[in-house]
Design an enzyme around this catalytic site. Structure first.
Site, mmCIF file in Angstrom:
data_model
loop_
_atom_site.group_PDB
_atom_site.id
_atom_site.type_symbol
_atom_site.label_atom_id
_atom_site.label_comp_id
_atom_site.label_asym_id
_atom_site.label_seq_id
_atom_site.Cartn_x
_atom_site.Cartn_y
_atom_site.Cartn_z
ATOM 1 N N LYS A 89 -0.950 11.417 -1.009
ATOM 2 C CA LYS A 89 0.341 11.644 -0.566
ATOM 3 C C LYS A 89 1.016 12.922 -0.330
ATOM 4 C CE LYS A 89 1.423 8.531 -3.819
ATOM 5 N NZ LYS A 89 0.102 8.531 -4.452
ATOM 6 N N ARG B 55 7.712 1.806 -5.037
ATOM 7 C CA ARG B 55 6.520 1.550 -5.866
ATOM 8 C C ARG B 55 6.536 0.314 -6.630
ATOM 9 N NH1 ARG B 55 4.953 6.859 -7.369
ATOM 10 N NH2 ARG B 55 3.106 6.622 -8.760
ATOM 11 N N ARG C 87 -7.530 18.407 -9.379
ATOM 12 C CA ARG C 87 -6.280 18.978 -8.857
ATOM 13 C C ARG C 87 -5.843 19.883 -9.979
ATOM 14 N NH1 ARG C 87 -1.748 14.626 -7.498
ATOM 15 N NH2 ARG C 87 -2.320 13.959 -9.857
ATOM 16 N N ARG D 28 -1.677 18.553 -14.323
ATOM 17 C CA ARG D 28 -0.343 17.687 -14.803
ATOM 18 C C ARG D 28 -0.759 16.965 -16.368
ATOM 19 N NH1 ARG D 28 1.068 14.468 -9.435
ATOM 20 N NH2 ARG D 28 1.340 12.274 -11.000
ATOM 21 N N ARG E 190 -2.537 4.671 -14.663
ATOM 22 C CA ARG E 190 -1.687 4.693 -13.488
ATOM 23 C C ARG E 190 -2.539 3.790 -12.404
ATOM 24 N NH1 ARG E 190 -1.707 10.768 -13.041
ATOM 25 N NH2 ARG E 190 -1.447 10.546 -10.956
#
Ligand code: AP5
Ligand code: MG
Ligand code: ZN
Length: 225
Positions: A13, A88, A127, A160, A171
Site C-alpha cells: 500500500k 481499517r 523491508r 519497524r 497484524r
C-alpha cells in the site's frame, strides 16, 4: 481524486501510494506513518498509540477518526488524497463517507492490493526504511545500492518495531477479523477495485494507474458538465 488503499500488512500500500502521489500530485496519507511519527515525537498522542502499535492492535476508532479528519482539513487535501491504511474498520469507512457527504464529496475508489499471507510475511521481513526520508526498500526486490543506507539521502536503514514475526502474525489476524469486512463495504456499491499485488512493483502500478486514468477522465467529464 479521492481513493483508499486496502490490503494486508506488507501488501504494498505504501509503495503504491507514493507512486500515485507522485504521478497525480495529491497527498499520500498513511495513518500508520502519522501514528509512528507521533510515537517518535514521544509526547501526547504518541504515548497513547504506542501500546497498540507495538502489540499489532488497532488504535481506537474515535482517536483514529479525529487524526484523519484533522489531516483531511489541511489545504493540500482540497484536490484529493490517497488514504493508506485507513479505513481499517467498517465504522471508520462509514464515518469517512458520512463526513465527506457533508461537503458533497465521496471516496471514488477503494483499491484492494491482494497478496497471499506468506508473501506479505516475506515482504515485511525484508523491508527496510530510511530513518531520514522514509523511503522504503526491500532486501531483494527493491534493494538500496549501498547496503544499509538510503539511495536518495544516505540515511541509515532500519526495521519497524512492529515488523517482528510475532507482531506481524497478530497484524495479519487483526486484518482478517477487523479490516477484511471493509472490502465488502466498498464492494456493495461498486467502489472496490481488486489488484493482483503479487507482481513486480511497476506492473502493479500500471494496473492501478489504468483504473486511475479512467477515474480521472470520468471526473473531468463530470466537471465539464
Ligand atoms: P500501517 O503502517 O498501515 O501498516 P500495515 O497496514 O500493517 O501495512 P504495512 O505498512 O506494513 O505494509 P504496506 O502495505 O504499506 O507495504 P509496503 O509498501 O511498505 O499500520 C501500522 C499500525 O498502525 C497498525 O498495526 C495499527 O496499530 C496502527 N494503525 C494504522 N492505521 C490505523 C487505522 N486506520 N485504525 C487503527 N489503527 C491503525 O511494502 C512492504 C515491503 O514489500 C517493502 O519492503 C516494499 O519495498 C516491498 N514491496 C512492495 N510492493 C512490492 C512488490 N510488488 N513486489 C515485491 N516487493 C514489494
Ligand atoms: Mg505501509
Ligand atoms: Zn532516505
Amino acid at each position: 481524486m479521492r481513493l483508499v488503499l486496502l490490503g494486508l500488512p506488507g501488501a504494498g500500500k505504501g509503495t503504491q501510494g507514493d507512486m500515485i502521489s507522485e504521478k497525480y500530485g495529491i497527498p499520500h496519507i498513511s495513518t500508520g506513518n502519522i501514528f509512528r511519527d507521533a510515537v517518535a515525537s514521544g509526547v501526547g498522542l504518541g504515548r497513547e498509540v504506542n501500546s497498540y502499535i507495538s502489540k499489532g492492535e488497532l488504535i481506537p476508532d474515535d482517536l483514529t477518526l479525529r487524526v484523519v479528519q484533522e489531516r483531511l482539513n489541511q489545504p493540500d487535501c482540497q484536490r484529493g488524497w490517497i488514504l493508506d491504511g485507513f479505513p481499517r474498520t467498517v465504522l471508520q469507512a462509514r464515518e469517512l463517507d458520512r463526513s465527506l457527504a457533508k461537503s458533497g464529496l465521496n471516496v471514488e475508489m477503494a483499491c484492494d492490493v491482494r497478496v497471499a499471507q506468506r508473501e506479505a510475511i516475506e515482504r515485511i521481513s525484508n523491508r527496510r526504511i530510511c530513518s531520514n526520508c522514509g523511503a522504503v526498500y526491500h532486501l531483494e526486490q527493491h534493494r538500496a545500492e549501498e547496503k544499509g543506507t538510503c539511495d536518495a539521502c544516505g540515511g541509515a536503514l532500519y526495521r519497524r518495531t512492529d515488523d517482528s514475526e510475532e507482531t506481524v502474525r497478530k497484524r495479519l489476524d487483526v486484518y482478517m477479523r477487523q479490516t477484511h469486512p471493509v472490502l465488502h463495504y466498498y464492494a456493495r456499491d461498486g467502489r472496490l477495485y481488486s489488484i493482483d499485488g503479487a507482481r513486480p512493483i511497476d506492473v502493479v502500478f500500471a494496473d492501478v494507474d489504468h483504473y486511475l486514468q479512467h477515474l480521472a477522465e470520468e471526473l473531468a467529464v463530470g466537471e465539464a458538465q
